[in-house]
Design an enzyme around this catalytic site. Structure first.
Site, PDB file in Angstrom:
ATOM      1  N   HIS A  83       0.822  -1.161   0.010  1.00 54.80           N
ATOM      2  CA  HIS A  83       0.191   0.022   0.081  1.00 54.80           C
ATOM      3  C   HIS A  83       1.063   1.359   0.044  1.00 54.80           C
ATOM      4  O   HIS A  83       2.034   1.109   0.362  1.00 54.80           O
ATOM      5  CB  HIS A  83      -0.990   0.017   1.204  1.00 54.80           C
ATOM      6  N   TYR A  86       4.069   5.170  -4.466  1.00 55.50           N
ATOM      7  CA  TYR A  86       4.249   6.656  -5.164  1.00 55.50           C
ATOM      8  C   TYR A  86       5.385   6.643  -6.093  1.00 55.50           C
ATOM      9  O   TYR A  86       6.558   6.368  -5.950  1.00 55.50           O
ATOM     10  CB  TYR A  86       4.449   7.758  -4.179  1.00 55.50           C
ATOM     11  N   ASN A 106       8.461   4.654  -2.172  1.00 49.87           N
ATOM     12  CA  ASN A 106       8.694   5.850  -3.339  1.00 49.87           C
ATOM     13  C   ASN A 106       9.593   5.315  -4.248  1.00 49.87           C
ATOM     14  O   ASN A 106      10.805   5.106  -3.961  1.00 49.87           O
ATOM     15  CB  ASN A 106       9.095   7.270  -2.767  1.00 49.87           C
ATOM     16  N   ALA A 153      20.212   8.290  -6.258  1.00 49.89           N
ATOM     17  CA  ALA A 153      20.205   8.434  -7.823  1.00 49.89           C
ATOM     18  C   ALA A 153      21.430   7.968  -8.515  1.00 49.89           C
ATOM     19  O   ALA A 153      22.621   7.862  -7.871  1.00 49.89           O
ATOM     20  CB  ALA A 153      20.093   9.987  -8.015  1.00 49.89           C
TER      21      ALA A 153
END
Length: 184
Positions: A83, A86, A106, A153
Site C-alpha cells: 500500500h 508513489y 517511493n 540516484a
C-alpha cells in the site's frame, strides 16, 4: 487490504505530495500506472479459471501496454506492491514481473528493478517497507533491500542493503545510517 483501500492509500499519498484535487491526481502519469496495476493485479490474483482468466487478463494486458507506451512505466500485473506506493516522476520505470515491493515506498524516474545473477544467485530483488529509490537507480539480482533504506540516484544495487541505511554509487555502498525518513 481490498482493491479499493489500496487505491485509496495510493491516492492519499499523491495528495500528501501536493497533487491537490481528484482531477489533478488522475492527470498524474504515475497514478495512471498504479491505478491500472492495482486493477490488473486484483484480477490476476483472484481469477483462476483459465478460459475466463484469459478473457479478463487480455484487456488488462493491452491496457498495461497502452499505459506503458504513454508514460514509460511498466508494472506487470504479477508484481507484488504494498500500500501507499508513489511514483515521483514518470518515464523509464521498469519493474520485473516477479518484483516484490513493500508498503509505503517511493520510486523516481528511470528506476529499473530486474533479474540478474547466475545459478542460485539469479533472481529478482525483494524490497522492504519505507524504501526510497532515487532517479535512474538499478536494483538487480536475488537480493534484499531492507526496511527504511534509501537508494541514491544513479546507483547500481546488486548486494543486500541493510535496514535503515543509505546506499549510493556503482556498485552501491552504504554511506550513512540516516534512513529514508524525510524522503518518504
Amino acid at each position: 487490504m481490498t482493491l479499493f483501500s489500496l487505491i485509496c492509500s495510493d491516492y492519499r499519498k499523491y495528495k500528501k505530495y501536493g497533487a491537490n484535487g481528484f482531477v489533478i491526481i488522475f492527470l498524474t502519469q504515475g497514478f495512471w500506472a498504479q491505478f491500472q496495476y492495482r486493477i490488473a493485479h486484483f484480477f490476476h490474483t483472484k481469477i483462476r479459471w483459465q478460459p475466463f482468466r484469459i478473457l479478463v487478463m487480455l484487456p488488462m494486458y493491452f491496457w498495461q501496454k497502452g499505459i506503458e507506451i504513454m508514460t514509460g512505466i511498466s508494472i506487470p500485473a504479477s508484481a507484488q506492491i504494498g500500500h501507499s506506493f508513489y511514483i515521483a516522476h514518470f518515464g523509464g520505470i521498469i519493474l520485473n514481473s516477479n518484483t516484490i515491493l513493500g508498503n509505503n515506498c517511493n520510486i523516481s524516474q528511470g528506476v529499473t528493478i530486474g533479474v540478474s545473477g547466475l545459478g542460485e544467485k539469479r533472481g529478482v530483488p525483494v524490497i522492504g517497507d519505507n524504501v526510497y529509490i532515487g532517479a535512474n537507480a538499478v536494483i538487480a539480482g536475488k537480493i534484499k533491500v531492507n526496511d527504511n533504506s534509501l537508494i541514491g540516484a544513479c546507483s547500481l544495487v546488486s548486494n543486500d542493503v541493510p535496514e535503515n541505511s543509505v546506499v549510493v554509487g556503482v556498485p552501491a555502498v552504504v554511506v550513512s545510517d540516516k534512513t529514508s525518513k524525510g524522503y518518504i
